[in-house]
Design an enzyme around this catalytic site. Structure first.
Site, PDB file in Angstrom:
ATOM      1  N   HIS A  89       1.043  -0.926  -0.208  1.00  0.00           N
ATOM      2  CA  HIS A  89      -0.276   0.062   0.209  1.00  0.00           C
ATOM      3  C   HIS A  89       0.820   1.553   0.016  1.00  0.00           C
ATOM      4  O   HIS A  89       1.661   0.881   1.074  1.00  0.00           O
ATOM      5  CB  HIS A  89      -1.147  -0.007   1.558  1.00  0.00           C
ATOM      6  CG  HIS A  89      -1.822   0.800   1.059  1.00  0.00           C
ATOM      7  ND1 HIS A  89      -2.020   2.003   1.229  1.00  0.00           N
ATOM      8  CD2 HIS A  89      -3.430   0.780   0.672  1.00  0.00           C
ATOM      9  CE1 HIS A  89      -2.778   2.718   1.182  1.00  0.00           C
ATOM     10  NE2 HIS A  89      -4.150   1.682   0.634  1.00  0.00           N
ATOM     11  N   GLU A 158      -4.220   2.004  -7.081  1.00  0.00           N
ATOM     12  CA  GLU A 158      -4.495   2.734  -6.665  1.00  0.00           C
ATOM     13  C   GLU A 158      -3.267   4.442  -7.155  1.00  0.00           C
ATOM     14  O   GLU A 158      -2.453   4.568  -6.178  1.00  0.00           O
ATOM     15  CB  GLU A 158      -4.241   2.336  -5.208  1.00  0.00           C
ATOM     16  CG  GLU A 158      -5.042   1.674  -4.826  1.00  0.00           C
ATOM     17  CD  GLU A 158      -5.121   1.049  -2.873  1.00  0.00           C
ATOM     18  OE1 GLU A 158      -6.116   1.343  -2.632  1.00  0.00           O
ATOM     19  OE2 GLU A 158      -4.407   1.650  -2.523  1.00  0.00           O
TER      20      GLU A 158
HETATM   21  C1  PEP Z   1      -6.884   3.055   0.526  1.00  0.00           C
HETATM   22  O1  PEP Z   1      -6.118   3.898   0.801  1.00  0.00           O
HETATM   23  O2  PEP Z   1      -6.762   1.794  -0.689  1.00  0.00           O
HETATM   24  C2  PEP Z   1      -8.013   4.176  -0.368  1.00  0.00           C
HETATM   25  C3  PEP Z   1      -8.446   3.520  -1.832  1.00  0.00           C
HETATM   26  O3  PEP Z   1      -8.702   4.886  -0.001  1.00  0.00           O
HETATM   27  P1  PEP Z   1     -10.111   5.844  -0.228  1.00  0.00           P
HETATM   28  O4  PEP Z   1     -10.613   5.332  -1.198  1.00  0.00           O
HETATM   29  O5  PEP Z   1     -10.094   6.623   1.123  1.00  0.00           O
HETATM   30  O6  PEP Z   1      -9.276   7.320  -1.198  1.00  0.00           O
END
Ligand code: PEP
Length: 230
Positions: A89, A158
């Site tokens: 992450h 992400e």
């Molecule tokens: C995350 O940190 O994995 C994430 C997607 O956070 P958010 O949905 O708050 O953007």
């Protein structure tokens, strides 16, 4: 679709139990092929009823047990029958200083144990602004040392600039990046970054989006259910 909730440093054991009880009462309504994962904080791991969902750990140290102050290992996870882990992450990479080498070591250890690994990759805004070739170069560098042929492997794309910012990547950006990533790693591919009730329909309709990893909108049962049951 996969719906994964990352609580980060939110919720206690008490509130996680309440959350899960409320969630389980509604999950019979989900599409039977959908999978739901909850990643509570480590202190909230417990002996939960998990017929409709899987509990995973947000982190662990790649060791059975030993002298690693502040960490937990395999022995502590086994107590709660946890065999799913989030690795890579961006908050662990950027805030807690996990290098690609550390991430790869963790991956290799938990792969050896047969864990299901949800492996996160993502680029900064600076890289995104350089265009898709720079983005892909960066994302591919985050597979260094990772066995992308591992069976029990899910990738979560992400973009860092979309995490917790309320700013979601556009449908075009997600489509282009997921199409390119699928050519590199043919595994289930989640999108993460400010996913919420207002955008789940358009994000989940994108061809190579196999699910979502959710932070903020997963913290309340109602807002997470809005996604799972949309
Ligand atoms: C995350 O940190 O994995 C994430 C997607 O956070 P958010 O949905 O708050 O953007």
């Amino acid at each position: 679709m996969i719906y994964a909730a990352n609580f980060k440093t939110n919720h206690t054991r008490h509130s996680t139990r309440e959350y899960l009880t409320k969630l389980q009462l509604q999950l019979f309504k989900k599409n039977p092929t959908d999978k739901v994962y909850i990643f509570p904080p480590l202190t909230a791991l417990d002996d939960y009823e998990t017929n409709e969902l899987t509990i995973g750990t947000q982190n662990a140290y790649p060791v059975k047990n030993g002298a690693f102050t502040g960490e937990i290992g395999l022995e502590q996870l086994a107590e709660f029958k946890i065999n799913t882990i989030l690795i890579g992450h961006s908050e662990r990479r950027d805030i807690l200083g996990e290098s690609q080498e550390n991430v790869a070591k963790k991956f290799a250890f938990f792969k050896e144990q047969g864990f299901e690994i949800i492996y996160c990759i993502g680029e900064s805004l600076e890289v995104r602004e350089q265009g898709i070739d720079a983005v892909m170069e960066h994302l591919i560098s985050q597979f260094e040392g990772i066995d992308t042929n591992y069976d029990n492997f899910v990738v979560a794309y992400e973009p860092i600039w979309a995490i917790g910012t309320g700013r979601t990547a556009s449908v075009e950006e997600i489509t282009e990046t997921h199409n390119a990533l699928k050519k590199v790693v043919n595994k289930p591919l989640l999108y993460g970054g400010s996913v919420k009730g207002a955008n789940i329909a358009e994000i989940s309709a994108i061809e190579n989006v196999d699910g979502v990893l959710v932070g903020g909108a997963s913290l309340k049962t109602d807002t997470f259910l809005e996604l799972v049951l949309h």
